[in-house]
Design a protein around this motif. Structure first.
Motif, short mmCIF file in Angstrom:
data_model
loop_
_atom_site.label_atom_id
_atom_site.label_comp_id
_atom_site.label_asym_id
_atom_site.label_seq_id
_atom_site.Cartn_x
_atom_site.Cartn_y
_atom_site.Cartn_z
N ASP A 117 0.85 -1.18 0.00
CA ASP A 117 0.00 0.00 0.00
C ASP A 117 0.89 1.24 0.00
N PRO A 118 0.80 2.11 -1.01
CA PRO A 118 1.67 3.29 -1.05
C PRO A 118 1.34 4.32 0.03
N GLY A 119 0.24 4.12 0.75
CA GLY A 119 -0.13 5.09 1.77
C GLY A 119 0.52 4.87 3.12
N THR A 120 1.14 3.70 3.32
CA THR A 120 1.63 3.39 4.67
C THR A 120 3.09 2.97 4.64
N LEU A 121 3.71 2.92 5.80
CA LEU A 121 5.09 2.51 5.92
C LEU A 121 5.23 1.00 5.74
N ASN A 122 6.45 0.57 5.45
CA ASN A 122 6.73 -0.84 5.23
C ASN A 122 7.58 -1.41 6.36
N PHE A 123 7.35 -2.70 6.66
CA PHE A 123 8.02 -3.39 7.75
C PHE A 123 8.41 -4.78 7.26
N PHE A 124 9.59 -5.24 7.67
CA PHE A 124 10.06 -6.53 7.15
C PHE A 124 9.37 -7.68 7.88
N GLY A 125 8.59 -8.47 7.15
CA GLY A 125 7.90 -9.63 7.68
C GLY A 125 7.54 -10.56 6.55
N SER A 126 7.42 -11.88 6.83
CA SER A 126 7.13 -12.88 5.79
C SER A 126 8.19 -12.85 4.68
N ARG A 127 9.42 -12.53 5.05
CA ARG A 127 10.58 -12.50 4.16
C ARG A 127 10.51 -11.39 3.11
N ARG A 128 9.70 -10.38 3.37
CA ARG A 128 9.61 -9.25 2.44
C ARG A 128 9.16 -8.02 3.22
N TRP A 129 9.35 -6.85 2.60
CA TRP A 129 8.84 -5.63 3.20
C TRP A 129 7.33 -5.55 2.96
N GLU A 130 6.57 -5.51 4.03
CA GLU A 130 5.12 -5.52 3.97
C GLU A 130 4.56 -4.20 4.48
N SER A 131 3.35 -3.89 4.05
CA SER A 131 2.64 -2.74 4.60
C SER A 131 2.28 -3.00 6.06
N GLY A 132 2.18 -1.92 6.84
CA GLY A 132 1.82 -2.07 8.24
C GLY A 132 0.72 -1.11 8.64
N ILE A 133 -0.11 -1.54 9.58
CA ILE A 133 -1.18 -0.70 10.10
C ILE A 133 -1.22 -0.91 11.60
N GLU A 134 -1.56 0.14 12.33
CA GLU A 134 -1.65 0.09 13.78
C GLU A 134 -3.08 0.33 14.21
N ILE A 135 -3.68 -0.65 14.89
CA ILE A 135 -5.02 -0.51 15.46
C ILE A 135 -4.84 -0.02 16.90
N PRO A 136 -5.32 1.18 17.21
CA PRO A 136 -5.07 1.73 18.54
C PRO A 136 -5.52 0.78 19.65
N ALA A 137 -4.65 0.64 20.64
CA ALA A 137 -4.92 -0.28 21.76
C ALA A 137 -5.24 0.52 23.02
N LYS A 138 -6.09 -0.07 23.84
CA LYS A 138 -6.45 0.59 25.09
C LYS A 138 -5.26 0.69 26.05
N ASP A 139 -4.31 -0.22 25.90
CA ASP A 139 -3.15 -0.22 26.79
C ASP A 139 -1.89 0.29 26.09
N ALA A 140 -2.06 1.10 25.04
CA ALA A 140 -0.92 1.55 24.24
C ALA A 140 0.06 2.43 25.01
N ASP A 141 -0.32 2.89 26.18
CA ASP A 141 0.54 3.81 26.93
C ASP A 141 1.90 3.20 27.23
N PHE A 142 1.99 1.89 27.40
CA PHE A 142 3.27 1.31 27.81
C PHE A 142 4.31 1.30 26.69
N TYR A 143 3.87 1.44 25.43
CA TYR A 143 4.84 1.55 24.34
C TYR A 143 4.73 2.87 23.59
N ALA A 144 4.06 3.85 24.18
CA ALA A 144 3.90 5.16 23.55
C ALA A 144 5.20 5.97 23.65
N LEU A 145 5.38 6.87 22.69
CA LEU A 145 6.50 7.80 22.73
C LEU A 145 6.16 8.91 23.70
N LYS A 146 6.87 8.99 24.81
CA LYS A 146 6.55 9.94 25.88
C LYS A 146 7.72 10.89 26.13
#
Length: 396
Positions: A117-146
């Motif tokens: 998908d040209p709209g999103t960033l790519n991440f290496f998975g399944s032996r190739r660079w894949e599109s990535g999406i983040e579904i907001p999590a209720k507990d996201a605070d522990f890995y948030a940029l603070k």
């Protein structure tokens, strides 16, 4: 070493995996809330893909000459989300139900071809660079940029005589490492899963932010994390030999004989067994289970995230395990455990990792079992697992 044991473990994890982005059935027929916002992983200035407050994802792909466009994400078993062409030539569609919270890989199928998908960033998975999406999590605070002190993730290139190459690792040093020149630190060697590489834990997993936040909250001792390629991707599930052909010996040599000495020379480590841990997700967990028991003078902590379990029978077969291993940590996503068991390959009885962990505890070992709620074989499980694992390390 190519033990059937390794083959069994690898197959067990893959067999127990939930489909990526599998949705719970509850909100499939609920009205879709029209509060969609761009995913946090979008390319700068791109409005799609989008996510809403329920966890639905919406996609828009401009491909006016295409005959059909499909997105791999969707409800488990439905094969993804088929997009519909609008008069302006853009293809749009929304997942039929909510996706699990957290990070997901996905890809596009356009007229039978595979694309990102040209709209999103790519991440290496399944032996190739894949599109990535983040579904907001209720507990996201522990890995948030603070606004807390941050450590640094740096690339290092280290010599590997056994492979005749220069190899790459990423090293996280905690906040204060550069300033406090007299301090030395424990080290966690943290492995990715099959199809991924040494970029996964800091990109998809946000390991550095998890540690930054734990350290800022005073919940864990500062330590170094080393992430390197596990040499796993030359084997492929479903092909002749499959994952059963994976040989741990080359990577074990790289890790134990080459990378660890390099890290101890180049960084201010506490270079002894009681200040060294190894953990991994999925196939990285299997590597951990194979390497740590064979190197009890090197590691004192073992962490398996969706990567099998450790039974009392395993422990009893390994001289020195009881005395030298300070913690055995095992975790899974709740969707990976059906009826409390981890499914195994054909002919192998299902394993009960919770029962295994309890048996170790009853036998007097420091055993911790963690289940990530409402997640499967995916990064939200492994982010939570690292968050639970890190405070238990290096408590001396």
């Amino acid at each position: 070493m190519k033990p059937a044991f390794a083959s069994m473990l690898i197959a067990a994890a893959l067999a127990g995996s939930a489909p990526a982005g599998a949705a719970s059935a509850q909100a499939v027929t609920a009205p879709v809330a029209e509060d969609f916002k761009p995913s946090s992983l979008n390319q700068p200035g791109q409005d799609y893909p989008q996510v809403n407050s329920q966890g639905h994802a919406r996609f828009r792909i401009v491909a006016p000459a295409a005959q059909g466009v499909k997105v791999s994400l969707g409800l488990g078993g439905r094969g993804g989300t088929t997009l519909t062409k609008a008069p302006d030539g853009a293809w749009t569609g929304t997942t039929a139900g909510p996706l699990d919270e957290g990070f997901h890989y996905y890809r596009l199928t356009v007229d039978g071809g595979t694309f990102n998908d040209p709209g999103t960033l790519n991440f290496f998975g399944s032996r190739r660079w894949e599109s990535g999406i983040e579904i907001p999590a209720k507990d996201a605070d522990f890995y948030a940029l603070k606004d807390v002190p941050h450590g640094h993730v740096q690339q290092v290139l280290f010599p590997s005589p056994s492979t005749g190459t220069q190899r790459r690792a990423f090293v996280y040093t905690p906040p204060g490492y550069e300033k406090n020149q007299s301090d030395r630190y424990p080290v966690l060697y943290l492995q990715h899963g099959w199809g991924e590489d040494e970029t996964a834990w800091s990109n998809q997993g946000r390991a550095n932010l998890i540690l930054d936040n734990l350290i800022a909250a005073g919940k864990t001792r500062p330590f170094i994390i080393v992430m390197t390629y596990g040499m796993t991707n030359d084997v492929t599930p479903g092909r002749p030999g499959g994952l059963s052909s994976f040989d741990i010996r080359p990577f074990q040599t790289v890790l134990v004989k080459e990378l660890i000495p390099y890290v101890d020379r180049q960084f201010r480590t506490l270079a002894d067994q009681r200040h060294r841990a190894m953990a991994g997700l999925s196939m990285g967990g299997f590597e951990t289970k194979l390497i740590v028991p064979a190197n009890l003078d090197t590691f004192a902590y073992i962490g398996l995230f969706s990567g099998g379990s450790v039974s009392l029978e395993d422990v009893n077969k390994i001289p020195g395990f009881r005395d030298k291993i300070k913690l055995t940590f095992v975790s899974f996503g709740s969707r990976e455990l059906e009826g409390g068991t981890m499914r195994g390959p054909p002919g192998v009885p299902p394993a009960d990792p919770r029962a295994n962990a309890e048996a170790l505890k009853r036998a007097g070992l420091n055993s911790v079992f963690y289940v990530s709620p409402e997640t499967g074989h995916e990064f939200q499980t492994w982010r939570r697992s690292l968050h639970e694992f890190a405070p238990l390390l290096f408590r001396d």
